[in-house]
Design an enzyme around this catalytic site. Structure first.
Site, mmCIF file in Angstrom:
data_model
loop_
_atom_site.group_PDB
_atom_site.id
_atom_site.type_symbol
_atom_site.label_atom_id
_atom_site.label_comp_id
_atom_site.label_asym_id
_atom_site.label_seq_id
_atom_site.Cartn_x
_atom_site.Cartn_y
_atom_site.Cartn_z
ATOM 1 N N TYR A 159 0.834 -1.203 0.000
ATOM 2 C CA TYR A 159 0.000 0.000 0.000
ATOM 3 C C TYR A 159 0.871 1.256 0.000
ATOM 4 O O TYR A 159 0.451 2.320 -0.451
ATOM 5 C CB TYR A 159 -0.948 -0.022 1.205
ATOM 6 C CG TYR A 159 -2.147 0.881 1.044
ATOM 7 C CD1 TYR A 159 -2.973 0.784 -0.067
ATOM 8 C CD2 TYR A 159 -2.459 1.827 2.017
ATOM 9 C CE1 TYR A 159 -4.069 1.599 -0.215
ATOM 10 C CE2 TYR A 159 -3.571 2.642 1.886
ATOM 11 C CZ TYR A 159 -4.365 2.532 0.768
ATOM 12 O OH TYR A 159 -5.466 3.353 0.617
ATOM 13 N N LYS A 212 -3.697 8.179 3.741
ATOM 14 C CA LYS A 212 -4.996 7.850 4.338
ATOM 15 C C LYS A 212 -5.002 8.143 5.840
ATOM 16 O O LYS A 212 -6.047 8.517 6.403
ATOM 17 C CB LYS A 212 -5.349 6.388 4.089
ATOM 18 C CG LYS A 212 -5.657 6.062 2.639
ATOM 19 C CD LYS A 212 -6.896 6.798 2.118
ATOM 20 C CE LYS A 212 -7.296 6.304 0.744
ATOM 21 N NZ LYS A 212 -8.462 7.032 0.192
#
Length: 266
Positions: free
Chosen positions: A167, A174
């Site tokens: 990720y 995020k």
């Protein structure tokens, strides 16, 4: 009975009739944003839908028309003036806004596929601007239109809280988005404006296709989740419709998971 102790008004069914909302982030019929828009519309909301550019319009416009969207507008959050133009059109056409659904994220392929420590300065700033600060800018423009309160919603991912392999730079981005959600909720709460983040587990969307080994991540998530299955865009959509409704009037400042429980075991 004390006049200040008014009986709680029981809402028997979810009803968004009369509510007007902006949905940003539809790319195709597999987008989380589309799932949210579809369910909000099904419960009676009137929608404004944006598309990224001319190339994207041919995919988004038919979906928006299928939702009877009142406004279908271009929006590239990195282009000066486009966001302001969207909100100006909303003010002109509606004079108010009840909810915003922000479901966009971007990182360059090179930075997304590399280590966080190797991420370029420009790449990090772009990922943060598109994926996080654009939500701040939308909130600033939406605030004066939410005269009767409202809901601002964004979309996060578990990788902002725990390290998820591959990720990479989107994890810190995020995490920033979730922190931003909390601070904006604190600032806007006195105006009756709620700010929340929806956090689905891994879903096979166009955006997710850019993440290395994403199919493996999906398989692992389905295997580990208590439900042993992944959420769908319809799961996200039905929850989003609830969150923008009056049924969720005390829900704000938090990240809500729609992932079959994956976040408790992942």
């Amino acid at each position: 009975m004390d006049a200040s102790l008014k009986p709680y008004q029981l809402v028997k069914t979810l009803d968004l009739t009369g509510k007007k909302g902006l949905v940003v982030g539809i790319a195709n019929d597999q987008s989380i944003a589309y799932g949210c828009a579809k369910h909000c519309r099904a419960y009676g909301a009137e929608l404004a839908v944006t598309y990224l550019n001319e190339k994207a319009e041919k995919w988004v416009r038919p979906l928006a028309e299928g939702l009877d969207a009142s406004l279908i507008l271009p929006l590239d959050v990195q282009k000066d003036g486009e966001m302001e133009a969207v909100f100006a059109e909303i003010e002109k056409s509606w004079g108010k806004l009840d909810f915003v659904i922000h479901s966009i994220a971007f990182a360059s392929r090179e930075d997304l596929h590399g280590r966080v420590v190797d991420c370029s300065r420009d790449g990090f700033m772009m990922a943060m601007d598109v994926s996080c600060h654009s939500f701040v800018r939308m909130a600033r423009l939406a605030e004066p239109l939410m005269t009767d309160g409202g809901c601002m919603m964004t979309v996060s991912f578990y990788g902002g809280r725990k390290v998820v392999e591959h990720y990479n730079v989107m994890g810190p981005v995020k995490a920033a988005l979730e922190a931003t959600t909390k601070y904006m909720a604190a600032e806007l709460g006195e105006k009756g404006i709620r700010v929340v983040a929806l956090s689905p587990g891994p879903l096979k969307t166009r955006a997710a296709s850019g993440i290395d080994h994403f199919d493996e991540l999906m398989e692992a998530a389905a295997a580990k989740a208590p439900t042993h299955q992944l959420a769908t865009i319809d799961d996200c959509g039905s929850f989003a419709a609830y969150l923008v409704s009056d049924l969720a009037q005390s829900v704000t400042g938090t990240t809500l998971f729609v992932d079959g429980g994956y976040h408790i075991v992942g």
